[in-house]
Scaffold this motif. Structure first.
Motif, PDB file in Angstrom:
ATOM      1  N   HIS A 222       0.821  -1.212   0.000  1.00 60.89           N
ATOM      2  CA  HIS A 222       0.000   0.000   0.000  1.00 60.89           C
ATOM      3  C   HIS A 222       0.857   1.264   0.000  1.00 60.89           C
ATOM      4  N   HIS A 223       2.034   1.177   0.575  1.00 59.26           N
ATOM      5  CA  HIS A 223       3.010   2.268   0.545  1.00 59.26           C
ATOM      6  C   HIS A 223       3.420   2.529  -0.914  1.00 59.26           C
ATOM      7  N   VAL A 239       2.385   8.372   5.172  1.00 60.77           N
ATOM      8  CA  VAL A 239       1.881   7.401   6.158  1.00 60.77           C
ATOM      9  C   VAL A 239       0.352   7.330   6.069  1.00 60.77           C
ATOM     10  N   HIS A 240      -0.295   8.501   6.067  1.00 56.51           N
ATOM     11  CA  HIS A 240      -1.765   8.510   6.020  1.00 56.51           C
ATOM     12  C   HIS A 240      -2.294   7.888   4.736  1.00 56.51           C
ATOM     13  N   GLU A 241      -1.635   8.223   3.592  1.00 58.52           N
ATOM     14  CA  GLU A 241      -2.097   7.658   2.317  1.00 58.52           C
ATOM     15  C   GLU A 241      -1.918   6.133   2.296  1.00 58.52           C
ATOM     16  N   THR A 242      -0.890   5.651   2.998  1.00 58.37           N
ATOM     17  CA  THR A 242      -0.653   4.199   3.059  1.00 58.37           C
ATOM     18  C   THR A 242      -1.695   3.538   3.959  1.00 58.37           C
ATOM     19  N   SER A 248      -8.843   0.454   3.682  1.00 56.02           N
ATOM     20  CA  SER A 248      -9.809   0.229   2.617  1.00 56.02           C
ATOM     21  C   SER A 248      -9.728  -1.201   2.074  1.00 56.02           C
ATOM     22  N   THR A 249      -8.519  -1.690   1.816  1.00 55.15           N
ATOM     23  CA  THR A 249      -8.339  -3.067   1.344  1.00 55.15           C
ATOM     24  C   THR A 249      -8.944  -4.060   2.333  1.00 55.15           C
ATOM     25  N   LEU A 250      -8.662  -3.854   3.622  1.00 51.26           N
ATOM     26  CA  LEU A 250      -9.136  -4.792   4.647  1.00 51.26           C
ATOM     27  C   LEU A 250     -10.651  -4.751   4.778  1.00 51.26           C
TER      28      LEU A 250
END
Ligand code: MG
Length: 373
Positions: A222-223, A239-242, A248-250
């Motif tokens: 995700h990073h 960090v926040h975007e990651t 969201s994925t989870l």
């Protein structure tokens, strides 16, 4: 309003409250539960209780209150997707940590050790005890008199021995049944929320670094996605975007896998759900990735020497408070003194478990500091 699925918990068919009350007007039984929890004293205390970092360590770290709100947000979005009862889901999430001691798991372990000869201490049981007995707000009964479904959802784990003592609300642990899908969902949303916010808090505290986290596959993936969209991004925004991508994925994975499990088992009612295996679940691949993240956090954050140092201090504070109060119950506030006549150790545990981090530290200083407090 969307109609609830037939396998959702049905407020109108609730198994009811211990003390009979007239039906609520203009809100469901589960909405009433949620409202009662928000107005409780124990709920307000969550603001000053630790998740990982003790309250005074920084203003931006998660507390039990913001953690509970994040769990509620995640669980409610998924409940809506699956046509489950959002109000019950929210009620369980907001109450799920009410029984936590000050200082997070270190506090719970210390209090459990103190209570070993007297039946032990477990935060899930304590959350139930708070809503069943300890809140004092109503003329007709102790506690919040919540519905069976909310109470059962709060009781996430329970030993057979305790289940026999608790009766109906813990019956599923004896009959090996599942709780409602709403309760199952809160369980996993809890885990989803803390794994992600502990990554964020861990990085913010400087106890873990971005380089370390990039060795964890789910984080790295995700990073990289965040950097692909915003190649110049760095620092907190990266960090926040990651983290938001991971959440969201989870959430999507949990929603889709659970929907597939529900389709496969086709429960026709909330009762069918109890006999089915656990239906709310991550996919096997995501489950494995989450486990790796969890292990990373355990080793690198929860066992970090700076966290361990605070935990060690917390254990001493809790243990010393407990021992002082047990040998001299007259040090308890008057209402606890009165109750302590029946079961002194349990009432002391209730008193300590109800403390916020800062109250526990202050009370410890009042009892032990030589210089004036
Ligand atoms: Mg929690």
């Amino acid at each position: 309003m969307l109609e609830l699925a037939p396998y959702a918990a049905q407020a109108a068919a609730s198994q009811g409250r211990v003390h009979r009350e007239s039906a609520p007007q203009d809100r469901s039984e589960f909405q009433r539960d949620r409202d009662r929890i928000i107005h409780s004293t124990a709920f307000r205390r969550l603001e000053y209780k630790t998740q990982v970092f003790v309250n005074h360590e920084g203003d931006l770290f998660r507390t039990r209150l913001t953690h509970s709100l994040e769990v509620a947000q995640i669980a409610r979005s998924i409940a809506r997707q699956l046509n489950l009862d959002e109000d019950l889901t929210e009620a369980i999430t907001l109450a799920h940590d009410l029984g936590h001691t000050p200082f997070g798991h270190a506090g719970q372990d210390a209090l459990n050790a103190c209570m070993k000869p007297f039946g032990g201490f477990e935060h899930n049981l304590q959350s139930l005890r708070v809503v069943d007995h300890l809140e004092q707000r109503y003329g007709g009964f102790d506690g919040l008199n919540l519905t069976f479904e909310t109470r059962e959802g709060i009781l996430k784990h329970c030993s057979r021995k305790n289940a026999l003592l608790l009766g109906e609300v813990a019956e599923r642990f004896i009959k090996r049944r599942r709780p409602s899908l709403e309760a199952q969902l809160v369980n996993l949303a809890d885990e989803l929320a803390y794994n992600n916010h502990d990554v964020d808090d861990g990085l913010r505290s400087g106890l873990v670094t971005l380089e370390q986290l990039c060795t964890v596959p789910i984080f790295q993936r995700h990073h990289d996605l965040a950097l692909k969209e915003f190649p110049k991004l760095n620092g907190r925004r990266l960090v926040h975007e990651t983290v938001r991508r991971m959440i969201s994925t989870l959430v999507i994975d949990l929603t889709h896998q659970s929907a597939a499990n529900i389709r496969a088992h086709a429960p026709k009612s909330a009762e069918d759900v109890r006999r089915a295996p656990g239906l709310i679940a991550f996919s096997a691949r995501i489950e494995k990735e989450q486990l790796a993240l969890k292990q990373f956090l355990r080793i690198n954050l929860y066992q970090h020497y700076r966290v361990a140092r605070m935990s060690s201090k917390a254990r001493r504070i809790i243990t010393e408070l407990f021992n002082a109060l047990l040998s001299e119950p007259k040090l308890l506030p008057p209402d606890f003194q009165a109750r302590a006549r029946d079961d002194k150790p349990r009432v002391i545990a209730d008193y300590i478990a109800g403390m916020t981090d800062r109250y526990a530290m202050l009370e410890h200083r009042r009892l032990f500091a030589v210089e004036p407090v």
